[in-house]
Design an enzyme around this catalytic site. Structure first.
Site, PDB file in Angstrom:
ATOM      1  N   VAL A 150      11.055  35.687  40.320  1.00  0.00           N
ATOM      2  CA  VAL A 150      11.692  35.201  39.148  1.00  0.00           C
ATOM      3  C   VAL A 150      10.692  34.503  38.168  1.00  0.00           C
ATOM      4  CG1 VAL A 150      13.220  33.305  38.359  1.00  0.00           C
ATOM      5  CG2 VAL A 150      13.897  34.513  40.549  1.00  0.00           C
TER       6      VAL A 150
ATOM      7  N   ALA B  48       9.187  37.506  36.255  1.00  0.00           N
ATOM      8  CA  ALA B  48      10.363  38.093  35.469  1.00  0.00           C
ATOM      9  C   ALA B  48      10.654  37.108  34.102  1.00  0.00           C
ATOM     10  CB  ALA B  48      11.897  37.998  36.212  1.00  0.00           C
ATOM     11  N   GLU B  49      10.558  35.897  34.444  1.00  0.00           N
ATOM     12  CA  GLU B  49      10.528  34.921  33.412  1.00  0.00           C
ATOM     13  C   GLU B  49       9.735  34.810  32.381  1.00  0.00           C
ATOM     14  OE1 GLU B  49      12.585  30.512  31.929  1.00  0.00           O
ATOM     15  OE2 GLU B  49      12.872  31.132  34.181  1.00  0.00           O
ATOM     16  N   THR B  50       8.673  34.977  32.992  1.00  0.00           N
ATOM     17  CA  THR B  50       7.308  35.287  31.939  1.00  0.00           C
ATOM     18  C   THR B  50       7.078  36.340  31.152  1.00  0.00           C
ATOM     19  OG1 THR B  50       5.876  33.861  33.806  1.00  0.00           O
ATOM     20  CG2 THR B  50       4.723  35.407  32.324  1.00  0.00           C
TER      21      THR B  50
ATOM     22  N   SER C 164      10.056  36.068  28.549  1.00  0.00           N
ATOM     23  CA  SER C 164      10.104  34.989  27.695  1.00  0.00           C
ATOM     24  C   SER C 164       8.782  35.589  26.514  1.00  0.00           C
ATOM     25  CB  SER C 164       9.294  33.627  28.203  1.00  0.00           C
ATOM     26  OG  SER C 164      10.362  33.056  29.004  1.00  0.00           O
TER      27      SER C 164
END
Length: 142
Positions: free
Chosen positions: A60, A63-65, A68
């Protein structure tokens, strides 16, 4: 045609991520396409859960990195994006090697963005599928 309104270069992105969770986990942005962004992360003991496989939380973070950074690049100058929601379906365990995350836009709007992030192992097999929703905000200095 490129979707990027605020294009960045790999070296600048990775420098910006120094001394963050990205450097702690070894996350690196590795490729910028005209409509996608790619990042990699090694899988070693830093990323394991007690059973010796990739912790879902590490997936996660990856993925968020990448999502973003993609959202930042898709914004017009003077705007920034913050996460509203992320979900992840963990498909396959990985105990070592490198995983690769590819972010592609589902929706790039005026006030929200939605990104699909596919994480694969070194054989190209699915490890995790994630969806990230971002809120687009005007920079206070703009």
């Amino acid at each position: 045609m490129s979707i990027w309104k605020t294009p960045l270069v790999l070296a600048d992105i990775n420098k910006f991520n120094e001394n963050t969770i990205c450097s702690l986990l070894g996350i690196e942005i590795t490729e910028i396409g005209s409509d996608y962004l790619v990042a990699t992360m090694p899988v070693d003991q830093r990323h394991h859960q007690p059973m010796g496989i990739l912790h879902g939380g590490a997936s996660v973070v990856l993925a968020e990195t990448v999502g973003s950074v993609a959202a930042t690049m898709a914004n017009a100058p003077g705007y920034y994006a913050v996460g509203l929601d992320i979900n992840a379906n963990h498909i396959r365990g990985v105990s070592s090697g490198v995983v690769t995350a590819r972010a592609t836009a589902v929706h790039i709007g005026r006030s929200t963005q939605v990104w699909n992030i596919a994480i694969t192992n070194e054989q190209g097999k699915a490890v995790c599928e994630s969806r990230l929703t971002m809120s687009v905000l005007k920079s206070p200095n703009a």
